[in-house]
Each structure stands twice: as C-alpha cells, then as structure tokens.
Scaffold this motif. Sequence first.
Motif, PDB file in Angstrom:
ATOM      1  N   THR A  85      34.532  78.621  12.138  1.00  0.00           N
ATOM      2  CA  THR A  85      34.370  79.446  14.187  1.00  0.00           C
ATOM      3  C   THR A  85      32.729  78.067  13.945  1.00  0.00           C
ATOM      4  OG1 THR A  85      33.945  81.001  13.276  1.00  0.00           O
ATOM      5  CG2 THR A  85      35.829  80.525  13.654  1.00  0.00           C
ATOM      6  N   VAL A  86      31.975  78.518  13.482  1.00  0.00           N
ATOM      7  CA  VAL A  86      30.142  78.503  13.388  1.00  0.00           C
ATOM      8  C   VAL A  86      30.157  77.159  13.519  1.00  0.00           C
ATOM      9  CG1 VAL A  86      28.159  78.294  12.448  1.00  0.00           C
ATOM     10  CG2 VAL A  86      29.342  80.409  12.556  1.00  0.00           C
ATOM     11  N   GLN A  87      30.878  76.007  12.715  1.00  0.00           N
ATOM     12  CA  GLN A  87      30.597  74.498  12.934  1.00  0.00           C
ATOM     13  C   GLN A  87      31.364  74.517  14.151  1.00  0.00           C
ATOM     14  OE1 GLN A  87      34.292  73.418   9.239  1.00  0.00           O
ATOM     15  NE2 GLN A  87      32.071  73.778   8.001  1.00  0.00           N
ATOM     16  N   HIS A  88      32.402  74.514  14.618  1.00  0.00           N
ATOM     17  CA  HIS A  88      33.055  73.880  15.817  1.00  0.00           C
ATOM     18  C   HIS A  88      32.158  74.637  16.877  1.00  0.00           C
ATOM     19  CE1 HIS A  88      35.436  74.915  19.505  1.00  0.00           C
ATOM     20  NE2 HIS A  88      36.748  73.942  18.585  1.00  0.00           N
TER      21      HIS A  88
ATOM     22  N   GLU B 204      39.525  69.350   6.997  1.00  0.00           N
ATOM     23  CA  GLU B 204      40.593  69.475   6.805  1.00  0.00           C
ATOM     24  C   GLU B 204      40.870  70.299   8.184  1.00  0.00           C
ATOM     25  OE1 GLU B 204      42.967  67.502   6.280  1.00  0.00           O
ATOM     26  OE2 GLU B 204      41.150  66.374   4.103  1.00  0.00           O
ATOM     27  N   MET B 205      39.946  70.714   9.214  1.00  0.00           N
ATOM     28  CA  MET B 205      40.448  71.504  10.362  1.00  0.00           C
ATOM     29  C   MET B 205      40.389  71.191  11.199  1.00  0.00           C
ATOM     30  SD  MET B 205      40.696  74.270   8.366  1.00  0.00           S
ATOM     31  CE  MET B 205      40.935  75.066   9.595  1.00  0.00           C
TER      32      MET B 205
ATOM     33  N   PHE C 181      37.933  67.921  15.954  1.00  0.00           N
ATOM     34  CA  PHE C 181      37.899  66.846  17.063  1.00  0.00           C
ATOM     35  C   PHE C 181      36.708  67.206  17.675  1.00  0.00           C
ATOM     36  CE2 PHE C 181      38.328  68.755  22.109  1.00  0.00           C
ATOM     37  CZ  PHE C 181      39.103  67.389  22.124  1.00  0.00           C
ATOM     38  N   LYS C 182      36.151  68.050  17.423  1.00  0.00           N
ATOM     39  CA  LYS C 182      33.929  68.782  18.418  1.00  0.00           C
ATOM     40  C   LYS C 182      33.852  67.063  17.681  1.00  0.00           C
ATOM     41  CE  LYS C 182      34.822  71.555  20.752  1.00  0.00           C
ATOM     42  NZ  LYS C 182      34.507  70.703  22.342  1.00  0.00           N
ATOM     43  N   LEU C 183      33.610  66.974  16.444  1.00  0.00           N
ATOM     44  CA  LEU C 183      33.362  65.601  15.376  1.00  0.00           C
ATOM     45  C   LEU C 183      33.190  64.596  16.313  1.00  0.00           C
ATOM     46  CD1 LEU C 183      33.085  65.530  11.658  1.00  0.00           C
ATOM     47  CD2 LEU C 183      33.742  63.846  13.148  1.00  0.00           C
ATOM     48  N   LEU C 184      34.214  64.065  16.431  1.00  0.00           N
ATOM     49  CA  LEU C 184      34.638  62.859  16.719  1.00  0.00           C
ATOM     50  C   LEU C 184      33.697  63.129  18.367  1.00  0.00           C
ATOM     51  CD1 LEU C 184      38.563  63.261  15.801  1.00  0.00           C
ATOM     52  CD2 LEU C 184      36.223  61.609  15.173  1.00  0.00           C
TER      53      LEU C 184
END
Length: 558
Positions: free
Chosen positions: A327-330, A365-366, A371-374
Amino acid sequence: MDHLNDALAKLKLASTDGASDSVEKCLDRLLKALGSDNAEASVKIQETGVLALLPALLSPPSSCSPKVANVVAEVAKNEFMRSPCVQAGLIPPLVQLLDSGDQEVLLQTGRALGNICYDSHSLQGQLIAMGVIPTLVKLLAIHSHNAALTEMCLVAFGNLAELESSKEQFAATDIARELVRLFRKQAEHEKKEMILEVLAPLAENDAIKLQMVEAGLVECLLELVAQTVDGEREEDVAQLKTASDLMVLLLLGDESMQKLFEGGKGGVFQRVLSWIPSHNHQLQLAGALAIANFARNDGNCIHMVDTGIVQKLLELLDRHVLEGNVTVQHAALSALRNLAIPVVNKSKMLTAGVADVVLKFLPSEMPPVQFKLLGTLRMLIDTQADAADRLGTDAKLVERLVEWCEAKDHAGVMGESNRLLSALIRHSKSKEVVRSVIRGGGVKHLVTMATSEHMIMQNEALVALGLVAALDLVAAEEDFAAASLVAVLQRLLSDERSAPEIKYNSMILICSLLASEPLHKEVHSRPFADVVSKLRSHESKTVSQQASLTEQRLSAQS
C-alpha cells in the motif's frame, strides 16, 4: 401469555374509548411482555390487530406517545415485523413526532424509525424524501448534551449518509459544524469513533468536504493523529487509521484541497509532509496519498518538486523495497506519477533519480504497484528523449513490459505496459530502442494495441509502429507479418468509425511497408487502392491529402 392476551384486548377497548390511563397501563404490560419474549409478543400484537391501532395512538401526540413509540421500536427489532409496521402506516406519524420538544418522545421515535428502516435503502430513502435529515441535524444541535439522543442521531446519520440521495440534503444543513463541535467535546473513544464513521461517508461529497474543512475538522484530525501515533492499544491504531484516511478523503475535493495547500505554506500541508518519514506505516501511507492528492494541480506539483518533496518520496520508496509494504509502495508511486505530469518537472525528477528508484520495483508481482510503476515511467519520459532512449535499451525493463503486455487478468497493467512500450519508441525516436523492442518481442503487442477500443491507444500504437517501420523495417518485417499488421491496417482504414488521425497514421504506415518486399506483396493482395480512393474525399484535409499520396505510392509500386 394469558396476561399479554388480556392486555391486548384491553388496549383495543381503551384505544376506542380514548381512556389514556388505561391505554398507558396496557402499553406498560405490552412492553413487559416484549422484554420477556420479544418475538412471540410481537407476533401476538400483529395477529390481534393491535399494530394497526398504533398510528392513531401516535397522532395527535399525547402522554402515551413515548410508550407507543417504544412498543414500535421493540416490535421492529424483529426483521419479520418491519414490513407489517410499514403496512400499518406507522412511518408518517413517527416522522411527525420528530418535531416534538419531549426528549423521551424523540428518543423512542428515533429508535422506532431506525429499527423499522434498518438495512432497507428504500425505506431510508423514503425518510429522506420526508425531510428527516434537516430535522435530525436540528435535534443534534439542540440536544447535544443528551447522550442517548446524540447517539440516536449519529446512528441515523450513519445509515442515511450511505445513500447518495442524502448528500444534497446534508450539504444544505450545518451537519459538518455540528459534528465537529460534538467531536471536540468527546472524551470517549467509542463516541469519537462513531462520529468519524458518520463523517467518512459524508466526506464523499465535495460541498460537505469544504464545509468540514471550514468547520475545523482537519485540526481535530491532526490532533487525534498526534495523540494516537505512538499508541499500541487496538483503539489507538483504529483511530489513527480512521483519522488519517479521513484526512486524505478531504483532499480529494478540489476546493478543500486548495484551501489546505495554501500555496504550499499551509500548516496542514507541512504537517502532512512530516508523516512521510514517520516510522508508522499508516502515516507513511496517508502522507503519500495526501501528496498524490495535492499533486492534482500543476502549480502545486511544480511548487512541491521545487521544495524537495521528491527526495522524501524516494527515501520512503527505498525503505519499502525490502519491507515490501504494497500500500505504501502504491501510494508513493501515485504521488510521483502525479508530480511528473507538468513538463517542467520531468527533467528535475529524472535528475533526482526517480526512474532508477522506480525500476527497483520491476520484480513486484502486485498489479497495483505494477500499474503505478508503469504510469510513473510513462509520465517521466514524455518529451524526454534521453530518458526514453536509456530506458528503452534496458533489456530487463523491455522484457518485463512484454511480459505484462500479456497480463490479461489485469487490464490496467496490460494497457499501461503497451502504452509505455509505445512511448519509449515515440519519445526516443531511436533505432537502438526500436531494435531493443523487436528483440524483446514487443512488436506484436504494438500491433494488437492498434486494435484497442481506445482511440488514444490506437494512435499511440500506430505512431510507434510507423517509427519502427521507418527506423528498421528489415528487422521488423517478420514480426509485422506474423502479427498480421497489414490486415489490421485494412480494418482500420475500412472502418467508418475510425478517427481521422487513425486513418492518417494507418496510410503513412502503409506507405512505409511498401519498402518491404514480403509486406509489399501483402499490401497489393488486398483492396487498399479502393479503400484509399474513397478517402480522397474525406472531410479532413490532412486525411484526403494523405489518401492522394498513398494512392500514388500504391499505383507507382503496383
């Protein structure tokens, strides 16, 4: 049970005679029976027809009103009795009693309406249509010292606030000010939690968000966060989450967000910044989400990047490469993506090393993180040729993108992967990037992307494919043939629904393909000449001109 039958019979007689003393005694006996065996007593009340007598005992109001409302409240605890209560016509006289000045009447009436309408959106909608919301807000203001009445109002608000039809009525009242005033007076955890649970659904409405900010809710939330951040009790953890989540929700409204941002100098904004380096994951999450919400405005984004917020987010992400809090990464990636939208921010963020930190999450793998990384990388390389060139020749990135282009179970990830693959080619215009994509097996995905239902994705794919054909047609022709590119272009040109830019870019690509011997043959094996000829009279001047040029090329090489 004989005592109950006797009481029911006497109540029928007394209600006819209008003898209030007798009625009250009978009601007392009914309440005693309901307290002893609620379900059985309720069935008897219905079977003997006494339920149908109760509306007349409620209107006009009398000394019996609180006990009658109490009987209804007890009966309506049973799910099977709620529909009979509605059919007996009990809702209208109960709603009228909400105008009473008698606190006991109000309490029992609120209980009765709450139990009858429990878990029924249609009945709750009926109450809203009858105007109970403004009435209940006034009751809360008048009787805020009465704990039982206050709780009744809060329960009612919690139920009604879930309905979209209630938001407009709530927005027309002083609900935000009254709830904040009540919150400030509370010492009990349970009551504070109850108020917060009412505020959360109300805060989904932008007008009410602004009212909450103006009423001082944010200050209350910040204080609550400060009180609970180091708490280890379960209720402290729960209140911290509720308060910080609500804070983030308030920032989803444009007006409320700007009011709290205050040009980047606001005390609230500064407090939120301090959450990001916190040791508490919930505060890290809320801080990153808050930054993502503040970053919905270009001016805010530029100010935040200039004042060092990017470094704080990168440090937070670095802490979660190994800890792996999804959740923090996202949230942190969401904030970076939004900050990267203004053109002036892109080069600054690239220089700060954002792309390198984001790439650390490629193994994730999440899907939400993917999605946010891209999206973050796509925003960063927009108009940034050097960055697109560097990333486009990163074999690991291209390999992962091609893998995610096949993530059919996650449409968002699949779409963003395709868009980033296309963007790497479009913004770099580099032969090395084109070769990297060809080697990685990405061409077939760009061809599939050209068939997307979204016009913007179709166009991005066609422009990228046009660059592939222009920069290294020989290396790509085998992949073009295997992916049936020519057939796809024929469909796009023949489809009347295709936008002018789709037709234009399809024809440019057709002209490029004519330089390849195997693709040249395939183009001439299809009725492109007829399709293109029709486009010469297209309403778009650029399309008609390109149609003429394409027709000439087709004729010259036939």
